[in-house]
Design a protein around this motif. Structure first.
Motif, PDB file in Angstrom:
ATOM      1  N   VAL A   1     -40.656   1.762 -30.590  1.00 20.29           N
ATOM      2  CA  VAL A   1     -40.067   2.142 -29.306  1.00 20.29           C
ATOM      3  C   VAL A   1     -40.885   1.501 -28.186  1.00 20.29           C
ATOM      4  O   VAL A   1     -42.113   1.548 -28.189  1.00 20.29           O
ATOM      5  CB  VAL A   1     -40.050   3.678 -29.148  1.00 20.29           C
ATOM      6  N   ASP A   2     -40.195   0.877 -27.228  1.00 17.74           N
ATOM      7  CA  ASP A   2     -40.881   0.253 -26.098  1.00 17.74           C
ATOM      8  C   ASP A   2     -41.675   1.281 -25.303  1.00 17.74           C
ATOM      9  O   ASP A   2     -41.250   2.430 -25.147  1.00 17.74           O
ATOM     10  CB  ASP A   2     -39.873  -0.412 -25.156  1.00 17.74           C
TER      11      ASP A   2
ATOM     12  N   TYR B   1     -30.836   4.086 -27.061  1.00 13.92           N
ATOM     13  CA  TYR B   1     -32.085   3.391 -26.758  1.00 13.92           C
ATOM     14  C   TYR B   1     -33.035   4.345 -26.034  1.00 13.92           C
ATOM     15  O   TYR B   1     -32.634   5.032 -25.092  1.00 13.92           O
ATOM     16  CB  TYR B   1     -31.802   2.161 -25.887  1.00 13.92           C
ATOM     17  N   PHE B   2     -34.271   4.369 -26.480  1.00 13.40           N
ATOM     18  CA  PHE B   2     -35.277   5.236 -25.881  1.00 13.40           C
ATOM     19  C   PHE B   2     -36.471   4.408 -25.433  1.00 13.40           C
ATOM     20  O   PHE B   2     -36.762   3.360 -26.011  1.00 13.40           O
ATOM     21  CB  PHE B   2     -35.759   6.288 -26.897  1.00 13.40           C
TER      22      PHE B   2
ATOM     23  N   LEU C   1     -40.454  10.649 -23.733  1.00 17.68           N
ATOM     24  CA  LEU C   1     -39.524   9.768 -24.427  1.00 17.68           C
ATOM     25  C   LEU C   1     -38.207   9.884 -23.677  1.00 17.68           C
ATOM     26  O   LEU C   1     -37.556  10.926 -23.719  1.00 17.68           O
ATOM     27  CB  LEU C   1     -39.370  10.182 -25.892  1.00 17.68           C
ATOM     28  N   ALA C   2     -37.847   8.845 -22.932  1.00 21.79           N
ATOM     29  CA  ALA C   2     -36.667   8.891 -22.075  1.00 21.79           C
ATOM     30  C   ALA C   2     -35.491   8.212 -22.745  1.00 21.79           C
ATOM     31  O   ALA C   2     -35.631   7.143 -23.343  1.00 21.79           O
ATOM     32  CB  ALA C   2     -36.964   8.217 -20.739  1.00 21.79           C
TER      33      ALA C   2
ATOM     34  N   CYS D   1     -35.061  13.381 -21.011  1.00 24.47           N
ATOM     35  CA  CYS D   1     -36.346  13.004 -21.582  1.00 24.47           C
ATOM     36  C   CYS D   1     -36.917  14.157 -22.404  1.00 24.47           C
ATOM     37  O   CYS D   1     -36.512  15.302 -22.251  1.00 24.47           O
ATOM     38  CB  CYS D   1     -37.324  12.586 -20.499  1.00 24.47           C
ATOM     39  N   GLU D   2     -37.835  13.811 -23.263  1.00 28.57           N
ATOM     40  CA  GLU D   2     -38.528  14.776 -24.104  1.00 28.57           C
ATOM     41  C   GLU D   2     -40.022  14.589 -23.879  1.00 28.57           C
ATOM     42  O   GLU D   2     -40.530  13.463 -23.975  1.00 28.57           O
ATOM     43  CB  GLU D   2     -38.187  14.525 -25.570  1.00 28.57           C
ATOM     44  N   VAL D   3     -40.723  15.665 -23.553  1.00 31.22           N
ATOM     45  CA  VAL D   3     -42.158  15.575 -23.317  1.00 31.22           C
ATOM     46  C   VAL D   3     -42.866  15.418 -24.659  1.00 31.22           C
ATOM     47  O   VAL D   3     -42.712  16.235 -25.554  1.00 31.22           O
ATOM     48  CB  VAL D   3     -42.674  16.822 -22.566  1.00 31.22           C
ATOM     49  N   LEU D   4     -43.640  14.344 -24.788  1.00 27.91           N
ATOM     50  CA  LEU D   4     -44.383  14.085 -26.015  1.00 27.91           C
ATOM     51  C   LEU D   4     -45.833  14.535 -25.915  1.00 27.91           C
ATOM     52  O   LEU D   4     -46.433  14.957 -26.895  1.00 27.91           O
ATOM     53  CB  LEU D   4     -44.356  12.583 -26.345  1.00 27.91           C
TER      54      LEU D   4
END
Length: 128
Positions: free
Chosen positions: A31-32, A79-80, A72-73, A53-56
Motif C-alpha cells: 500500500v502506498d 485503492y487505499f 489508511l484512507a 479512513c481507518e486509524v492504524l
C-alpha cells in the motif's frame, strides 16, 4: 476490540504529498504511503477532501491532549493509501448509511400543525 459503536465510521479531511527521498514509499502489503499536507485549518475543509479512513496508529503530538495519526484512507473504491502525521483535528465521525436517528422506526414524530390562515388564499387554492 472496536472502540466505536457499530453504526459509526471514521473519515478524514486530507490532502497528501509524496514521501520525501529516502523514505519508504509503500508498506509491507504494498500500500502506498504518503504524507499529510493539509488542510491545516477548519476554514479550509471541503467536502472533496473528506475520505473514509481507518486509524492504524497514534502518537502524541506537541499539544497536551492531541495526537497525530497514521490512517489508511480509502482514496477510491478499491485503492487505499496509508497517510502519516494526520492531525487529530481533521478526523471526524460519520453515521453509516441509514443508521442515524432519523431512520429509527421508533423515533418520535409529530405532525406540524400550521393554520391555513397564515398563507395567502392564492397559495391555498389548489384549483387554480
Amino acid at each position: 476490540l472496536e472502540p466505536y459503536p457499530t453504526n459509526i465510521q471514521t473519515a478524514c479531511f486530507v490532502e497528501t504529498e509524496e514521501m520525501t527521498d529516502g523514505r519508504v514509499k509503500a508498506n509491507e502489503e504494498g500500500v502506498d504511503i504518503a504524507l499529510f499536507s493539509g488542510p491545516t485549518s477548519f476554514e479550509d475543509y471541503t467536502g472533496s477532501q473528506l475520505t473514509l479512513c481507518e486509524v492504524l496508529d497514534r502518537k502524541e503530538s506537541g499539544d497536551q491532549f492531541f495526537y497525530n495519526y497514521t490512517v489508511l484512507a480509502s482514496t477510491s473504491s478499491d485503492y487505499f493509501t496509508e497517510i502519516l502525521d494526520v492531525p487529530h483535528a481533521v478526523l471526524t465521525f460519520l453515521d453509516l448509511p441509514y443508521t442515524s436517528d432519523i431512520h429509527d422506526k421508533n423515533a418520535f414524530r409529530h405532525p406540524i400543525g400550521i393554520p391555513d390562515v397564515i398563507f395567502p388564499q392564492v397559495w391555498r387554492d389548489k384549483r387554480g
